[in-house]
Design a protein around this motif. Structure first.
Motif, PDB file in Angstrom:
ATOM      1  N   ALA A  38       0.830  -1.204   0.000  1.00  0.00           N
ATOM      2  CA  ALA A  38       0.000   0.000   0.000  1.00  0.00           C
ATOM      3  C   ALA A  38       0.867   1.258   0.000  1.00  0.00           C
ATOM      4  N   LEU A  39       2.022   1.172   0.667  1.00  0.00           N
ATOM      5  CA  LEU A  39       2.931   2.321   0.674  1.00  0.00           C
ATOM      6  C   LEU A  39       3.432   2.611  -0.733  1.00  0.00           C
ATOM      7  N   ASP A  40       3.814   1.558  -1.452  1.00  0.00           N
ATOM      8  CA  ASP A  40       4.302   1.735  -2.821  1.00  0.00           C
ATOM      9  C   ASP A  40       3.230   2.376  -3.692  1.00  0.00           C
ATOM     10  N   GLU A  41       1.998   1.951  -3.453  1.00  0.00           N
ATOM     11  CA  GLU A  41       0.892   2.492  -4.247  1.00  0.00           C
ATOM     12  C   GLU A  41       0.685   3.981  -3.959  1.00  0.00           C
ATOM     13  N   ILE A  42       0.778   4.331  -2.684  1.00  0.00           N
ATOM     14  CA  ILE A  42       0.618   5.752  -2.313  1.00  0.00           C
ATOM     15  C   ILE A  42       1.713   6.586  -2.980  1.00  0.00           C
ATOM     16  N   ILE A  43       2.944   6.085  -2.923  1.00  0.00           N
ATOM     17  CA  ILE A  43       4.057   6.835  -3.514  1.00  0.00           C
ATOM     18  C   ILE A  43       3.870   6.964  -5.022  1.00  0.00           C
ATOM     19  N   ASP A  44       3.480   5.871  -5.660  1.00  0.00           N
ATOM     20  CA  ASP A  44       3.273   5.903  -7.111  1.00  0.00           C
ATOM     21  C   ASP A  44       2.184   6.918  -7.477  1.00  0.00           C
ATOM     22  N   THR A  45       1.116   6.921  -6.696  1.00  0.00           N
ATOM     23  CA  THR A  45       0.015   7.850  -6.979  1.00  0.00           C
ATOM     24  C   THR A  45       0.500   9.292  -6.926  1.00  0.00           C
ATOM     25  N   TYR A  46       1.208   9.626  -5.833  1.00  0.00           N
ATOM     26  CA  TYR A  46       1.609  11.025  -5.682  1.00  0.00           C
ATOM     27  C   TYR A  46       2.771  11.403  -6.596  1.00  0.00           C
TER      28      TYR A  46
ATOM     29  N   VAL B  11      10.835  19.435 -10.944  1.00  0.00           N
ATOM     30  CA  VAL B  11      11.695  18.822  -9.938  1.00  0.00           C
ATOM     31  C   VAL B  11      10.966  17.585  -9.436  1.00  0.00           C
ATOM     32  N   PRO B  12      11.730  16.575  -8.974  1.00  0.00           N
ATOM     33  CA  PRO B  12      11.031  15.382  -8.493  1.00  0.00           C
ATOM     34  C   PRO B  12      10.108  15.738  -7.330  1.00  0.00           C
ATOM     35  N   VAL B  13       9.004  15.001  -7.228  1.00  0.00           N
ATOM     36  CA  VAL B  13       8.028  15.265  -6.173  1.00  0.00           C
ATOM     37  C   VAL B  13       8.684  15.099  -4.805  1.00  0.00           C
ATOM     38  N   PHE B  14       9.480  14.032  -4.668  1.00  0.00           N
ATOM     39  CA  PHE B  14      10.199  13.800  -3.419  1.00  0.00           C
ATOM     40  C   PHE B  14      11.689  13.816  -3.727  1.00  0.00           C
ATOM     41  N   ALA B  15      12.426  14.646  -2.992  1.00  0.00           N
ATOM     42  CA  ALA B  15      13.854  14.782  -3.275  1.00  0.00           C
ATOM     43  C   ALA B  15      14.640  13.541  -2.845  1.00  0.00           C
ATOM     44  N   GLU B  16      14.174  12.863  -1.810  1.00  0.00           N
ATOM     45  CA  GLU B  16      14.882  11.695  -1.277  1.00  0.00           C
ATOM     46  C   GLU B  16      13.889  10.550  -1.120  1.00  0.00           C
ATOM     47  N   PRO B  17      14.327   9.316  -1.350  1.00  0.00           N
ATOM     48  CA  PRO B  17      13.399   8.195  -1.163  1.00  0.00           C
ATOM     49  C   PRO B  17      12.756   8.172   0.227  1.00  0.00           C
ATOM     50  N   TRP B  18      13.513   8.524   1.254  1.00  0.00           N
ATOM     51  CA  TRP B  18      12.916   8.440   2.603  1.00  0.00           C
ATOM     52  C   TRP B  18      11.840   9.500   2.812  1.00  0.00           C
ATOM     53  N   HIS B  19      11.912  10.602   2.100  1.00  0.00           N
ATOM     54  CA  HIS B  19      10.823  11.597   2.177  1.00  0.00           C
ATOM     55  C   HIS B  19       9.525  10.938   1.714  1.00  0.00           C
ATOM     56  N   ALA B  20       9.622  10.224   0.595  1.00  0.00           N
ATOM     57  CA  ALA B  20       8.444   9.548   0.048  1.00  0.00           C
ATOM     58  C   ALA B  20       7.934   8.485   1.020  1.00  0.00           C
ATOM     59  N   GLN B  21       8.884   7.750   1.621  1.00  0.00           N
ATOM     60  CA  GLN B  21       8.485   6.658   2.526  1.00  0.00           C
ATOM     61  C   GLN B  21       7.768   7.182   3.768  1.00  0.00           C
ATOM     62  N   VAL B  22       8.317   8.212   4.384  1.00  0.00           N
ATOM     63  CA  VAL B  22       7.701   8.697   5.626  1.00  0.00           C
ATOM     64  C   VAL B  22       6.354   9.352   5.317  1.00  0.00           C
ATOM     65  N   VAL B  27       0.334   8.793   5.440  1.00  0.00           N
ATOM     66  CA  VAL B  27      -0.926   8.768   4.700  1.00  0.00           C
ATOM     67  C   VAL B  27      -1.640   7.425   4.904  1.00  0.00           C
ATOM     68  N   ALA B  28      -0.861   6.338   4.901  1.00  0.00           N
ATOM     69  CA  ALA B  28      -1.459   5.011   5.090  1.00  0.00           C
ATOM     70  C   ALA B  28      -2.117   4.906   6.471  1.00  0.00           C
ATOM     71  N   LEU B  29      -1.436   5.418   7.496  1.00  0.00           N
ATOM     72  CA  LEU B  29      -1.996   5.362   8.854  1.00  0.00           C
ATOM     73  C   LEU B  29      -3.267   6.201   8.945  1.00  0.00           C
ATOM     74  N   ASN B  30      -3.239   7.347   8.290  1.00  0.00           N
ATOM     75  CA  ASN B  30      -4.420   8.208   8.285  1.00  0.00           C
ATOM     76  C   ASN B  30      -5.579   7.532   7.552  1.00  0.00           C
ATOM     77  N   GLU B  31      -5.262   6.913   6.405  1.00  0.00           N
ATOM     78  CA  GLU B  31      -6.312   6.235   5.642  1.00  0.00           C
ATOM     79  C   GLU B  31      -6.902   5.066   6.419  1.00  0.00           C
ATOM     80  N   ALA B  32      -6.052   4.463   7.266  1.00  0.00           N
ATOM     81  CA  ALA B  32      -6.538   3.345   8.071  1.00  0.00           C
ATOM     82  C   ALA B  32      -7.285   3.839   9.316  1.00  0.00           C
ATOM     83  N   GLY B  33      -7.396   5.155   9.443  1.00  0.00           N
ATOM     84  CA  GLY B  33      -8.175   5.709  10.542  1.00  0.00           C
ATOM     85  C   GLY B  33      -7.435   5.780  11.869  1.00  0.00           C
TER      86      GLY B  33
END
Lengths: 204, 111
Positions: A38-46, B11-22, B27-33
Motif C-alpha cells: 500500500a505504501l508503494d501504491e501511495i508513492i506511485d500515486t503522488y 523537480v522530483p516530487v520527493f527529493a529523497e526516497p525516505w521523504h516519500a516513505q515517511v 498517509v497510510a496510517l491516516n487512511e486506516a483511521g
C-alpha cells in the motif's frame, strides 16, 4: 554516488533519518498497521498520477464553461469530486477567482496544507519558512520575486489554507486565448498560477 | 527565496526516497483511521514551529525531518511503539546494511 564501485564492501548505508523511517515501517508492518504494498501504491500515486495537470484541467474547464465556473466557485469540493479529484487533503476545497481588482495567493502558515488531489505534493518553497512567513507579511514583494508584477490598483488577498480548508486560485484567462480547446487552455495553466505565485502562460 | 524563480523546471516530487516513505507511512496510517489529518497537521505545525526557532527551515530535508519526528512522537504517544523499539530497529537496519554485500538486497534479520 559510487553506486557502481564494485570494491565497495557492503551495501551503501542510507542517511540517518532513512534508517529511522525503515525502523517505523518495520514496527508498523509487524503490527499489521500498514502494508508495504500500500505504501508503494501511495508513492506511485503522488509521484505519477496526481499533479498540477488535474488542477489545470479544472481551470481550463472553468475558462470554457460559465456554468461550470459558477458551480466551481459555489462549491468546489463536490464539483471537482465529480471529475474524480477527491481524497486525502482535498476534503474541503475553495476556489478563489482572480479579477482585475483582486489577485489571490495561497499559503499555509500552519504547515503545508495544499489541495493534493488538484496539485499533488507542494513544491519545496511552499513548505519553506521563508514563503510561509513572508507571503502574509509582504505578498507583493514575494510575488515580485516570482516575477509577478501586478497593476497598482489590483489588490492582493492572501488565503491561509488549513487542514480543513484548502484554496485553489482560478487565474484570469489570458488575452488572446479565444478559440483554444480545453486541452490547449489547460497547457497554459501553471502550478504556480493556481497557487497565485504565477500567472498563466500567454498563448503562442 | 532566491530559488523561487528558478523553480519553473520540473523537480522530483520527493527529493529523497525516505521523504516519500515517511509521507506514505503517514498517509497510510491516516487512511486506516489511526488519526485525523487535522490532528496530524496541528502536531506537525508545532514541531515545525519549534524547529523554526533554531534555524530557517528550507522546506526540503528540514521539513521531512520535522515530519519524521512528529510521526515518531505521535506513535509513541499512542502506544504503538517506543523510543527503545525505534532505536533497536534502526540499529538492526544499520547492521543489515553494513553486513550485506554491496549489490545484494538488504533484508532485516528476523528478530
Amino acid at each position: 554516488m559510487p553506486h557502481d564501485d564494485h570494491d565497495h564492501p557492503h551495501a551503501l548505508l542510507p542517511p540517518e533519518p532513512a534508517l529511522r523511517v525503515k525502523a517505523l515501517e518495520t514496527i508498523l508492518t509487524r503490527k499489521g498497521l500498514i502494508d508495504p504494498a500500500a505504501l508503494d501504491e501511495i508513492i506511485d500515486t503522488y509521484q505519477n498520477k496526481i499533479g498540477p495537470q488535474n488542477g489545470a484541467h479544472v481551470v481550463a474547464r472553468a475558462w470554457s464553461d460559465p456554468a461550470f465556473k459558477a458551480a466551481l466557485l459555489e462549491d468546489a469540493t463536490s464539483v471537482v469530486a465529480d471529475l474524480g479529484y477527491y481524497g486525502r487533503q482535498g476534503e474541503h476545497m475553495v476556489v478563489v477567482e482572480n479579477t482585475p481588482e483582486q489577485h489571490n495567493m495561497v499559503v499555509c502558515t500552519l504547515c503545508s496544507c495544499y489541495p493534493w488531489p488538484l496539485l499533488g505534493i507542494p513544491p519545496g518553497w511552499y513548505k519553506s519558512d521563508a514563503y510561509r512567513a513572508r507571503a502574509v507579511r509582504e505578498p507583493r514583494k514575494v510575488l515580485a520575486e516570482f516575477g509577478v508584477t501586478l497593476p497598482k490598483n489590483t489588490a492582493v488577498r492572501v488565503w491561509d489554507s488549513t487542514a480543513e480548508i484548502r484554496y485553489l486560485v482560478l487565474p484570469m484567462r489570458p488575452e488572446g486565448a479565444d478559440g483554444l480547446s480545453e486541452d490547449e487552455l489547460a497547457a497554459l495553466v501553471t502550478r504556480d498560477s493556481m497557487i497565485g505565485t504565477g500567472l498563466p502562460k500567454e498563448p503562442s | 527565496m532566491s530559488d523561487c524563480v528558478t523553480h519553473t523546471v520540473p523537480v522530483p516530487v520527493f527529493a529523497e526516497p525516505w521523504h516519500a516513505q515517511v509521507f506514505a507511512v503517514t498517509v497510510a496510517l491516516n487512511e486506516a483511521g489511526r488519526f485525523d489529518w487535522s490532528d496530524w497537521a496541528e502536531r506537525f505545525s508545532t514541531t515545525l514551529k519549534r524547529h523554526g526557532l533554531k534555524k530557517e527551515l528550507d522546506g526540503g530535508n528540514d521539513y521531512f525531518l520535522a515530519w519524521l519526528e512528529t510521526l515518531e512522537a505521535f506513535l509513541t504517544e499512542q502506544g504503538e511503539t517506543s523510543r527503545k523499539d525505534i532505536r533497536a530497529l534502526r540499529n538492526a537496519w544499520e547492521e543489515a546494511y553494513l553486513t550485506t554485500p554491496h549489490g545484494q538486497p538488504v533484508h532485516l534479520r528476523q528478530k
